[in-house]
Structures are given as structure tokens and as C-alpha cells.
Design a protein around this motif. Structure first.
Motif, mmCIF file in Angstrom:
data_model
loop_
_atom_site.group_PDB
_atom_site.id
_atom_site.type_symbol
_atom_site.label_atom_id
_atom_site.label_comp_id
_atom_site.label_asym_id
_atom_site.label_seq_id
_atom_site.Cartn_x
_atom_site.Cartn_y
_atom_site.Cartn_z
ATOM 1 N N PHE A 1 5.361 67.619 68.957
ATOM 2 C CA PHE A 1 5.440 66.168 68.876
ATOM 3 C C PHE A 1 6.652 65.637 69.646
ATOM 4 O O PHE A 1 6.610 64.537 70.206
ATOM 5 C CB PHE A 1 5.481 65.700 67.418
ATOM 6 N N LYS A 2 7.719 66.424 69.693
ATOM 7 C CA LYS A 2 8.883 66.010 70.477
ATOM 8 C C LYS A 2 8.517 65.957 71.958
ATOM 9 O O LYS A 2 8.881 65.006 72.661
ATOM 10 C CB LYS A 2 10.037 66.990 70.255
ATOM 11 N N VAL A 3 7.791 66.962 72.439
ATOM 12 C CA VAL A 3 7.357 66.994 73.835
ATOM 13 C C VAL A 3 6.458 65.797 74.144
ATOM 14 O O VAL A 3 6.601 65.137 75.184
ATOM 15 C CB VAL A 3 6.617 68.316 74.145
ATOM 16 N N ILE A 4 5.520 65.508 73.233
ATOM 17 C CA ILE A 4 4.612 64.374 73.432
ATOM 18 C C ILE A 4 5.407 63.079 73.566
ATOM 19 O O ILE A 4 5.159 62.257 74.459
ATOM 20 C CB ILE A 4 3.616 64.257 72.259
ATOM 21 N N TRP B 1 10.526 74.645 81.661
ATOM 22 C CA TRP B 1 11.170 73.630 80.828
ATOM 23 C C TRP B 1 10.527 73.568 79.446
ATOM 24 O O TRP B 1 11.206 73.500 78.415
ATOM 25 C CB TRP B 1 11.055 72.275 81.524
ATOM 26 N N LEU B 2 9.189 73.604 79.413
ATOM 27 C CA LEU B 2 8.464 73.532 78.140
ATOM 28 C C LEU B 2 8.754 74.749 77.281
ATOM 29 O O LEU B 2 8.963 74.629 76.059
ATOM 30 C CB LEU B 2 6.963 73.416 78.421
ATOM 31 N N VAL C 1 5.121 61.122 77.068
ATOM 32 C CA VAL C 1 4.209 59.977 77.028
ATOM 33 C C VAL C 1 4.951 58.685 76.685
ATOM 34 O O VAL C 1 4.594 57.613 77.183
ATOM 35 C CB VAL C 1 3.056 60.234 76.023
ATOM 36 N N GLY C 2 5.985 58.779 75.845
ATOM 37 C CA GLY C 2 6.760 57.592 75.476
ATOM 38 C C GLY C 2 6.300 57.005 74.151
ATOM 39 O O GLY C 2 5.107 56.944 73.857
ATOM 40 N N VAL D 1 10.565 74.203 73.626
ATOM 41 C CA VAL D 1 9.887 74.608 72.383
ATOM 42 C C VAL D 1 10.710 75.652 71.645
ATOM 43 O O VAL D 1 10.951 75.528 70.430
ATOM 44 C CB VAL D 1 8.470 75.144 72.675
ATOM 45 N N ASN D 2 11.176 76.671 72.340
ATOM 46 C CA ASN D 2 11.950 77.727 71.673
ATOM 47 C C ASN D 2 13.263 77.204 71.117
ATOM 48 O O ASN D 2 13.715 77.649 70.060
ATOM 49 C CB ASN D 2 12.193 78.890 72.639
ATOM 50 N N ASP D 3 13.874 76.242 71.807
ATOM 51 C CA ASP D 3 15.137 75.672 71.317
ATOM 52 C C ASP D 3 14.942 74.805 70.080
ATOM 53 O O ASP D 3 15.901 74.571 69.334
ATOM 54 C CB ASP D 3 15.796 74.819 72.415
ATOM 55 N N ASN D 4 13.720 74.312 69.864
ATOM 56 C CA ASN D 4 13.474 73.384 68.753
ATOM 57 C C ASN D 4 12.584 73.964 67.653
ATOM 58 O O ASN D 4 12.177 73.239 66.746
ATOM 59 C CB ASN D 4 12.834 72.093 69.286
#
Length: 270
Positions: free
Chosen positions: A122-125, A195-196, A129-130, A200-203
Motif C-alpha cells: 500500500f505504501k508503494v501504491i 527500487w521496489l 499513484v498518489g 518492500v524489504n525495508d518496510n
């Protein structure tokens, strides 16, 4: 006078714009007060004193903080909520829920995605996307749900609700648009993939069993997320709809991104 580019009204950005500007107005009023008491001018020292005077006025920032806190709670709810209570979130996750542990993907040892991936997903989204677009679509989907309030409507069937909702044309086109917008960020495919993986691994919220989001996980996730975009590009009239919404240049980018994912999938399957 140069016109300021203000955020749209009633948006995520606008609420914070108003809250921050309220604080600035209070600060400006304090400076005006100093100036009036000093012949219409104010020194650097007085400005610094005005700032120091604001430090102890915690109530001055209460309104701004309340706005920010409310939105932070909303974000946390989306990150941590069981998506069954969040129609939009559940529809987004439905694109890859078959890859999650406990479903047809099996367990983590056999390549399933940990459910701890939901929070960074959800953080990536949000980042790609904004929040403004996400909140707008969220409202639209809730309106569609409310339009099917009749208990006899098949969209309200508790056993097949999500399946029906996901196939509803008005809903599906909105979800597809979210992932099409997300896919555009993979123009530089290899760079964005790395980057992804890192983000993801950091979060990840690590549970009792350590789990890492690997490149293979990432490729299968992207393949699932953009599956409907791939299908739209393969049908001329649907591809034309995408061109009408996004422009031919962006649609050409989507085709390139899908080709990169397909090549990755073939490489890892071999």
C-alpha cells in the motif's frame, strides 16, 4: 502578481495546504503586531523573537496537527486493516491474493508471498499513484457499492460479493487505471525493479519467521498486478480506450513494460 498553483479543493494536499497556511497566518499576524509597535518596521532580531514566542504556543498548531493526524490514521488503517473492511484495498490486493501464503500458492517455503507484504504494498501504491487519485477512486467505488444496496442484487450476495464487485465494469476500469498508472513508473524497468525490492524489504514487518522479498517474488507480483493491463493492450478497442485516457506515448510505455515483465517471467521459468 504571480498566481500560486494551489492543490485541488477538498483533496489530501488541499487539507494540509489549509492547515499549514493557518499556522503561517498566525505567525504573520504576530509579525504585523511587532511591526506596528515599532514604527512599521521589524528587525531580524524581532523576527527571531517572534519565532521563539511561537515555540511555547502548542495550541497554535493543534488544528494543523489534527488534520495531519486524521490522515495518518487513515493511512495506517489502510496499511494494517483487514482488507475485507476496505473495498478498494481488497480489490487492489485481489490482483495478487493468489500469490499470498495460505492460498493456492501454498506456504512461504514453496514461494508464496508473506502477508506482511501488504503494508509496503500500500505504501508503494500511494507513492506511485498518489493519494488524491486513490481517494477519488475510493469514493467512486463506495458510491458504486451504495448504488447496489438492494439485498436481491447479485452484487450484494455475501458469498460472491467480491467476485461480482471486481467484475463490475465501472469498478474494473478504475482498478485497471490504478495499475496502468503504476506500470508507467517502470519505464526504466531494471532500476525500478531494484527500487521496489529495496523498498518492500525495508518496510516489511517481520514476524516469527524471517522472510525476504526476492527478485522472483517481485517479478511474479508485477506479472499479477499488471495482468489486466496486458489483456487490455492485447484487445485493439480496449487499447484504444487506454490511449484516450492516457495518451499514445504512455500506452507505448505500458507495452514496453509488459514486454520486460514477460521476458523476466520467461527467464525465471527456464
Amino acid at each position: 502578481m504571480i498566481a500560486a498553483n494551489k492543490p485541488p479543493r477538498d483533496s489530501f494536499k488541499q487539507r494540509h495546504h489549509v492547515a499549514a497556511f493557518t499556522v503561517l497566518e498566525h505567525f504573520a499576524q504576530g509579525l504585523v503586531h511587532f511591526a506596528r509597535n515599532n514604527g512599521g518596521s521589524i528587525t531580524e532580531e524581532q523576527i527571531l523573537k517572534a519565532v521563539d514566542g511561537l515555540r511555547d504556543k502548542e495550541d497554535l498548531f493543534d488544528g494543523a496537527w489534527a488534520v495531519l493526524e486524521s490522515d495518518l490514521e487513515s493511512v495506517k488503517a489502510r496499511e494494517h486493516a483487514a482488507v475485507r473492511h476496505d473495498p478498494f484495498g481488497r480489490l487492489l490486493v485481489s490482483r495478487f491474493d493468489h500469490l499470498l501464503e495460505g492460498s493456492q500458492a501454498g506456504d512461504l517455503e514453496h514461494g508464496a508471498l508473506s502477508r506482511n507484504i501488504l503494508q509496503p504494498f500500500f505504501k508503494v501504491i500511494r507513492m506511485m499513484v498518489g493519494m488524491d487519485m486513490l481517494q477519488e477512486i475510493d469514493r467512486e467505488i463506495h458510491a458504486i457499492i451504495e448504488a447496489h444496496a438492494d439485498e436481491d442484487d447479485e452484487l450484494r450476495d455475501p458469498y460472491e460479493y467480491w467476485d461480482h464487485l471486481g467484475k463490475e465494469p465501472a469498478v474494473k476500469i478504475r482498478i485497471n487505471l490504478v495499475f496502468a498508472r503504476m506500470a508507467l513508473h517502470f519505464r526504466d524497468y531494471e532500476h525500478r525493479k531494484k527500487w521496489l525490492l529495496q523498498l518492500v524489504n525495508d518496510n516489511l514487518v517481520h514476524g516469527d519467521t524471517p522472510w525476504e522479498f526476492t527478485e522472483e517474488h517481485c517479478i511474479r507480483l508485477l506479472d499479477a498486478l499488471f495482468g489486466d493491463v496486458r489483456e487490455m493492450l492485447a484487445v485493439p478497442e480496449h487499447a484504444a480506450e487506454l490511449v484516450a485516457k492516457m495518451g499514445s506515448e504512455d500506452v507505448a510505455t505500458l507495452r514496453t513494460v509488459i514486454k520486460s515483465i514477460d521476458a523476466d517471467m520467461a527467464k525465471h521459468a527456464g
